[in-house]
Enzyme design. Structure first.
Site, PDB file in Angstrom:
ATOM      1  N   GLY A 116     -84.129  30.271  23.796  1.00 12.45           N
ATOM      2  CA  GLY A 116     -83.591  29.092  23.148  1.00 12.45           C
ATOM      3  C   GLY A 116     -82.116  29.287  22.852  1.00 12.45           C
ATOM      4  N   CYS A 117     -81.415  28.196  22.584  1.00  7.63           N
ATOM      5  CA  CYS A 117     -79.975  28.300  22.344  1.00  7.63           C
ATOM      6  C   CYS A 117     -79.680  29.103  21.077  1.00  7.63           C
ATOM      7  CB  CYS A 117     -79.329  26.922  22.304  1.00  7.63           C
ATOM      8  SG  CYS A 117     -80.060  25.763  21.132  1.00  7.63           S
ATOM      9  N   TYR A 118     -80.218  28.683  19.940  1.00  5.45           N
ATOM     10  CA  TYR A 118     -79.961  29.423  18.703  1.00  5.45           C
ATOM     11  C   TYR A 118     -80.474  30.865  18.769  1.00  5.45           C
ATOM     12  CZ  TYR A 118     -79.019  24.803  16.595  1.00  5.45           C
ATOM     13  OH  TYR A 118     -78.530  23.556  16.291  1.00  5.45           O
ATOM     14  N   PHE A 288     -70.897  30.464  21.496  1.00  3.80           N
ATOM     15  CA  PHE A 288     -71.276  30.278  22.893  1.00  3.80           C
ATOM     16  C   PHE A 288     -71.563  28.806  23.144  1.00  3.80           C
ATOM     17  CE2 PHE A 288     -74.913  31.269  20.312  1.00  3.80           C
ATOM     18  CZ  PHE A 288     -75.984  30.541  20.807  1.00  3.80           C
TER      19      PHE A 288
END
Length: 313
Positions: A116-118, A288
């Site tokens: 996942g992104c986080y 990011f």
């Protein structure tokens, strides 16, 4: 000469479109696509999933599980960009830099689950420190993160970019107030935490990019652990990583702010350690692109590893 065939199931969503854009001009892979009228037809999707070499799933969780169930060809390999399989033991977690030898594990995997992104930022910061024993496994971790609105998917992008007044009314929208965000189990498992981290995410009124921070109280760490040691651990862990860099301490001391959009359009992850030695406090940071290292860039990096590109990690 035949090239590996890649099928993106869900290529019209935010992540799928980005992956398609990253692959469409490459000459070392062949993209298998369905006509617009057939993209949601289960039978046609099943045909494509079984005809490709590598399937990339850019779907909601339930649809991703369904897509995996469609696959009968044992030669087909899968990268799942959804959160459906991120804590499943029979799937390889697609964060090549998180441990020595992990890129090799991804390269030879049949089933890879994209982070996942986080979690990319949180795990990138926490796991090396936990593995080194500098951060106790039972440390009460608090994670705060702000993402661009594209983190909300196609619906959020459409709402913001269509001029929807309600969507754009707030410059910052804190959410996940039930403290049960779906990324929490993923962060806990792959970072190696003994307890659930406290996670507070937010969307900003900009398209993409993440700033994630984790405050650390040095008094709660083992004796002798300093901010400089935390930095040295991260710098050593990522010394040979192509897509992860650790900000030098001198740069961190000189910094006045963190720009969530600084790495947009890249597959890079920049980590920072900000130290207040007199106050006994440290702030860990990750910057990011949520659509890059946090989604499509990571998927393509994993694809490259699975295709045998040693430079990908």
């Amino acid at each position: 000469m035949s090239f590996p065939t890649v099928f993106i199931d869900g290529d019209q969503g935010t992540t799928g479109l980005q992956i398609h854009a990253r692959l469409r001009d490459r000459t070392d892979v062949r993209l298998l696509t369905l006509p617009a009228a057939e993209r949601k037809e289960a039978a046609r999707r099943a045909d494509a999933l079984n005809a490709c070499d590598i399937a990339i799933l850019c779907l909601p969780d339930a649809a991703a599980r369904e897509a995996v169930g469609f696959i009968r060809n044992p030669a087909v390999r899968v990268i799942d960009a959804s959160s459906a399989h991120r804590t499943q033991p029979d799937w390889v977690y697609g964060f090549p830099e998180m441990a020595d030898g992990h890129a090799h594990e991804i390269a030879h995997a049949k089933r890879v689950t994209n982070p996942g992104c986080y979690p990319t930022g949180a795990i990138g910061l926490l796991r090396p420190l936990l593995q080194a024993g500098l951060l106790p496994r039972d440390y009460p971790v608090s994670i705060h993160a702000v993402s661009g609105y594209s983190g909300g998917g196609r619906a959020a992008v459409d709402a913001f970019e269509s001029g929807d007044a309600a969507a754009r009314a707030l410059p910052l929208q804190v959410y996940g107030l039930a403290l049960a965000h779906k990324h929490v189990p993923e962060i806990r498992q792959h970072a190696g935490l003994a307890h659930r981290p406290f996670f507070v995410p937010a969307y900003g009124a900009y398209r993409q990019g993440i700033v994630l921070t984790i405050p650390i109280e040095l008094r709660l760490l083992p004796a002798g652990v300093t901010g400089e040691r935390l930095h040295a651990c991260l710098a050593h862990h990522y010394a040979d990583a192509r897509h992860v860099d650790v900000m030098p301490l001198a740069d961190a001391r000189a910094a006045t702010h963190l720009d969530p959009q600084a790495l947009n359009g890249t597959n890079d992850l920049r980590l920072g350690v900000f130290v207040n030695a007199n106050g006994g406090q440290v702030l860990l940071s990750a910057v990011f692109d949520n659509l890059g290292k946090g989604a499509s860039g990571a998927a393509v990096q994993n694809l490259d590893l699975m295709l045998g590109a040693r430079h990908a990690a």
